[in-house]
Design a protein around this motif. Structure first.
Motif, PDB file in Angstrom:
ATOM      1  N   TYR A  99     -64.365 -24.802  18.112  1.00  0.00           N
ATOM      2  CA  TYR A  99     -65.508 -24.040  18.085  1.00  0.00           C
ATOM      3  C   TYR A  99     -66.513 -24.162  19.314  1.00  0.00           C
ATOM      4  CZ  TYR A  99     -64.264 -25.132  13.000  1.00  0.00           C
ATOM      5  OH  TYR A  99     -63.670 -25.275  12.054  1.00  0.00           O
ATOM      6  N   SER A 104     -62.592 -20.500  22.838  1.00  0.00           N
ATOM      7  CA  SER A 104     -62.647 -19.246  22.708  1.00  0.00           C
ATOM      8  C   SER A 104     -62.018 -18.519  23.582  1.00  0.00           C
ATOM      9  CB  SER A 104     -64.138 -18.651  22.223  1.00  0.00           C
ATOM     10  OG  SER A 104     -64.850 -18.490  23.496  1.00  0.00           O
ATOM     11  N   TYR A 120     -62.616 -19.612  16.790  1.00  0.00           N
ATOM     12  CA  TYR A 120     -63.439 -18.807  17.796  1.00  0.00           C
ATOM     13  C   TYR A 120     -62.366 -18.067  18.841  1.00  0.00           C
ATOM     14  CZ  TYR A 120     -68.082 -21.056  16.835  1.00  0.00           C
ATOM     15  OH  TYR A 120     -69.090 -21.523  16.427  1.00  0.00           O
ATOM     16  N   ILE A 130     -65.381 -14.096  15.818  1.00  0.00           N
ATOM     17  CA  ILE A 130     -65.269 -14.995  14.921  1.00  0.00           C
ATOM     18  C   ILE A 130     -64.587 -14.436  13.872  1.00  0.00           C
ATOM     19  CG2 ILE A 130     -66.509 -17.029  13.754  1.00  0.00           C
ATOM     20  CD1 ILE A 130     -68.901 -16.571  15.357  1.00  0.00           C
ATOM     21  N   SER A 135     -65.343 -20.159  10.201  1.00  0.00           N
ATOM     22  CA  SER A 135     -65.851 -20.353  11.424  1.00  0.00           C
ATOM     23  C   SER A 135     -66.899 -19.738  11.552  1.00  0.00           C
ATOM     24  CB  SER A 135     -64.810 -19.990  12.522  1.00  0.00           C
ATOM     25  OG  SER A 135     -63.370 -20.622  12.485  1.00  0.00           O
ATOM     26  N   TYR A 139     -70.398 -21.451  12.870  1.00  0.00           N
ATOM     27  CA  TYR A 139     -71.251 -21.012  13.885  1.00  0.00           C
ATOM     28  C   TYR A 139     -72.811 -21.026  13.285  1.00  0.00           C
ATOM     29  CZ  TYR A 139     -72.918 -18.030  17.666  1.00  0.00           C
ATOM     30  OH  TYR A 139     -73.467 -17.304  18.610  1.00  0.00           O
ATOM     31  N   THR A 441     -75.489 -14.409  13.069  1.00  0.00           N
ATOM     32  CA  THR A 441     -74.097 -14.506  13.120  1.00  0.00           C
ATOM     33  C   THR A 441     -73.361 -13.508  12.712  1.00  0.00           C
ATOM     34  OG1 THR A 441     -74.404 -16.962  12.787  1.00  0.00           O
ATOM     35  CG2 THR A 441     -72.148 -16.262  12.514  1.00  0.00           C
ATOM     36  N   ARG A 445     -70.941 -11.199  14.976  1.00  0.00           N
ATOM     37  CA  ARG A 445     -69.375 -10.745  14.451  1.00  0.00           C
ATOM     38  C   ARG A 445     -68.802  -9.474  14.612  1.00  0.00           C
ATOM     39  NH1 ARG A 445     -67.827 -13.681   8.954  1.00  0.00           N
ATOM     40  NH2 ARG A 445     -65.942 -13.410   9.793  1.00  0.00           N
TER      41      ARG A 445
ATOM     42  N   ARG B  66     -71.154 -25.717  21.691  1.00  0.00           N
ATOM     43  CA  ARG B  66     -70.702 -25.009  20.437  1.00  0.00           C
ATOM     44  C   ARG B  66     -71.217 -23.704  20.314  1.00  0.00           C
ATOM     45  NH1 ARG B  66     -69.745 -30.312  16.587  1.00  0.00           N
ATOM     46  NH2 ARG B  66     -67.442 -30.616  17.064  1.00  0.00           N
ATOM     47  N   ASN B  67     -72.539 -23.554  20.450  1.00  0.00           N
ATOM     48  CA  ASN B  67     -73.142 -22.226  20.101  1.00  0.00           C
ATOM     49  C   ASN B  67     -73.621 -21.288  21.106  1.00  0.00           C
ATOM     50  OD1 ASN B  67     -72.540 -22.430  17.372  1.00  0.00           O
ATOM     51  ND2 ASN B  67     -74.468 -23.055  16.783  1.00  0.00           N
ATOM     52  N   THR B  69     -72.639 -18.666  22.886  1.00  0.00           N
ATOM     53  CA  THR B  69     -71.603 -17.991  22.954  1.00  0.00           C
ATOM     54  C   THR B  69     -71.625 -16.463  23.053  1.00  0.00           C
ATOM     55  OG1 THR B  69     -71.375 -18.367  20.581  1.00  0.00           O
ATOM     56  CG2 THR B  69     -69.515 -19.450  21.942  1.00  0.00           C
TER      57      THR B  69
END
Lengths: 492, 73
Positions: A99, A104, A120, A130, A135, A139, A441, A445, B66-67, B69
């Motif tokens: 993650y 990723s 990821y 994602i 996942s 996130y 999120t 995606r 982690r985030n 991204t």
């Protein structure tokens, strides 16, 4: 079937991945299972028995040319070497349990067109992808300061697509026999350290706990910790009698498993030792502070307990010792604690001496698990959802305008601002954060696609949040909603 | 921060020195990946650079690993 599992986090996460990887082997006994871990934490695999090959991501080696020679190209070559080797394995499946942005990019590089990826990765245009809902849950909802109450071990399992069974909490060795530290006397293991100092207690606090423990516990106490914690442990030992054995900096990972396995209890901060205890079926008393989310990384073994306070001054030594002894004697908790109850919908259940604020968690359950939406009994939360409702209406109007080339730029700017306002609302009223994070999120995606499709998909997404918000907000009276909130009027 | 040593003399770099090295390298990598994306789009080469960029960011710990991204489309 050839599967790569990437786990590039620290030791604790590696230990928490054991059950899922064991379950993966149980589900696909003939599959070839490879792991990718960091060099620094490779020894965390020593007790895992259900994989065929470990690949090592050596950060230090990759960065050495940059640091020593100011040469990016040589570092890039090392990245290329690793990626090429992994690409040539032609994995049918890649499961990313890391993650992280780094993972990723790695996963997308390694995967071929035919590889099934969970966790990821990246789209062909470099945007974060994602692909699976678990996942996406991670996130949106997982992390310190967030409201998630699902344990990380269960999130790993859901990401992989396996159901954990008791047998999955197992190690390479069974450790049935007593070990060399036992000396025929019952003992408690105390882990004084953690990967980061803010996760553990001060020397002063540990000393208070140890003194109190020695006074009230008839058995022995064994201290464990890392090499760099030796000096601290020597301070703690000062004045304590021989019932305390100091093994800080003197154990290997191989020693920890049997040592904890044969103990009565582990006492420790938020650290990997808790997960060793879970793997060998020993209960732990976790002393936790606000620097972690214990629901996610607390001790998994049934009956384990967590004493949680915002800071260590509120963790009294007699409370720790009373709780430890109550656990050993299988007595109920004396103070406000959280207890691990297998089968509950949260990883830890608060006893009746703890007051919990559950709105955000109930919102998560409603969004992801089909529970009823929680009742709002706070005017600030009501005001927040009304603001989100207003922004949703504005955004839906602007999406329509994107189709008009002359108004497109302005409409897109307003839409970007709408995301920002969603974030700001959740900062001001954190109770609604799960809803905002879920929505943003889902936006993240969205895959690469043409303008018309982006417009349609974005519109559909706003309609989805409108549906969620309609539990609280009346969208039939748009003018009234856009004109001002009921809560505003109530507040004068 | 990982403890990376100079192979030339075996002396440990101080943290500040190491950080400035990494920041400089990161800047160059980011310029390089932006340039490639502008001219050739998001290629395998860019992805390799991104791996290194993210590895450096982790060492610098100035991003939530982690985030941090993506933005939405």
């Amino acid at each position: 079937m050839k599967i790569l599992v990437t786990q590039l986090a620290r030791l604790g996460d590696i230990f928490l991945s054991y059950p899922s990887i064991n379950a993966l082997r149980r589900k696909y006994p003939d599959a070839e299972i490879h792991l990718l871990v960091r060099e620094k934490f490779r020894w965390g695999l020593s007790e895992l028995h259900s994989y065929d090959r470990a690949w090592i991501f050596n950060s230090k080696e990759i960065l050495r040319p940059i640091v020593a020679e100011k040469n990016n190209d040589n570092s890039l070559e090392l990245v290329d070497d690793l990626l090429s080797a992994l690409q040539s394995e032609e994995y049918t499946n890649i499961i990313n349990l890391s993650y992280s942005p780094l993972s990723s990019y790695l996963v997308h590089s390694i995967a071929s067109e035919n590889t099934q990826v969970v966790g990821y990765t990246r789209y062909s245009d470099g945007y974060l992808s994602i692909p699976d809902d678990t996942s996406a849950y991670f996130y949106a909802q997982v992390g310190v300061g967030r409201s998630n109450r699902v344990h990380l071990a269960d999130i790993f399992a859901a990401t992989i697509g396996v159901e954990l069974e008791d047998q999955d909490w197992s190690t390479r060795h069974e450790y049935e026999t007593k070990n060399r530290y036992n000396e025929d006397k019952r003992y408690i293991v105390v882990h004084i350290g953690a990967s980061q100092t803010h996760k553990t207690l001060t020397v002063f606090k540990w000393r208070q706990i140890l003194k109190n423990l020695v006074k009230n516990w008839e058995g022995k106490v064994v201290l464990i910790g890392a090499e760099n914690e030796r000096a601290s442990s020597d301070h703690m030992m000062n004045g304590l009698d021989e019932s305390v054995t100091n093994l800080v900096g003197r154990t290997t990972v191989g020693d920890l498993f049997p040592l904890i396995r044969n103990s009565e209890l582990l006492i420790g901060p938020d650290s990997m030792a808790l997960h060793v205890a879970s793997l060998v079926g020993v209960r732990a008393l976790n002393l936790s502070m606000a620097t972690v989310n214990f629901y996610e990384t607390g001790p998994y073994a049934d009956g384990s307990r967590v004493i949680f306070e915002d800071d260590e001054t509120l963790i009294a030594s007699d409370r720790v010792v009373d709780e430890a002894l109550a656990m050993i004697q299988r007595n109920p908790a004396k103070y406000g604690i959280y207890e691990r109850v297998v089968g509950s919908d949260v990883s830890f259940v608060a006893n009746d001496r703890v007051v919990t604020k559950d709105f955000s968690w109930n919102l998560i359950k409603a969004l992801y698990m089909g529970s009823d939406f929680p009742v709002i009994d706070d005017v600030n939360i009501l005001r927040a959802v009304e603001r989100l409702g207003q922004m949703t209406l504005v955004a839906c109007e602007q999406i329509e305008l994107i189709r008009d080339p002359e108004r497109r730029q302005t409409a897109m700017r307003i839409l970007e601002q709408s995301d920002e306002i969603f974030r700001k609302v959740s900062l001001l009223v954190p109770e609604v954060e799960p809803m905002v994070n879920w929505f943003l999120t889902e936006k993240t995606r969205m895959p690469p696609m043409g303008l018309e499709q982006v417009i349609n998909e974005t519109y559909d997404l706003y309609k989805r949040i409108e549906l969620v918000l309609s539990v609280y907000v009346n969208f039939e009276h748009k003018e009234k909603l856009l004109g001002g909130s009921d809560a505003d009027h109530e507040m004068g | 921060m990982q403890n990376i040593k100079k192979p030339t003399n075996g002396d440990e770099m101080n943290k500040q020195e190491l950080e400035s090295h990494l920041i400089f390298a990161l800047k160059r990598l980011e310029e390089s990946s932006e340039q490639i994306i502008k001219t050739r789009g998001y290629t395998n080469e860019v992805e390799k650079v991104k791996v290194l960029e993210e590895l450096i960011k982790e060492q610098l710990s100035y991003e939530n690993t982690r985030n941090s991204t993506s933005s939405s489309r």
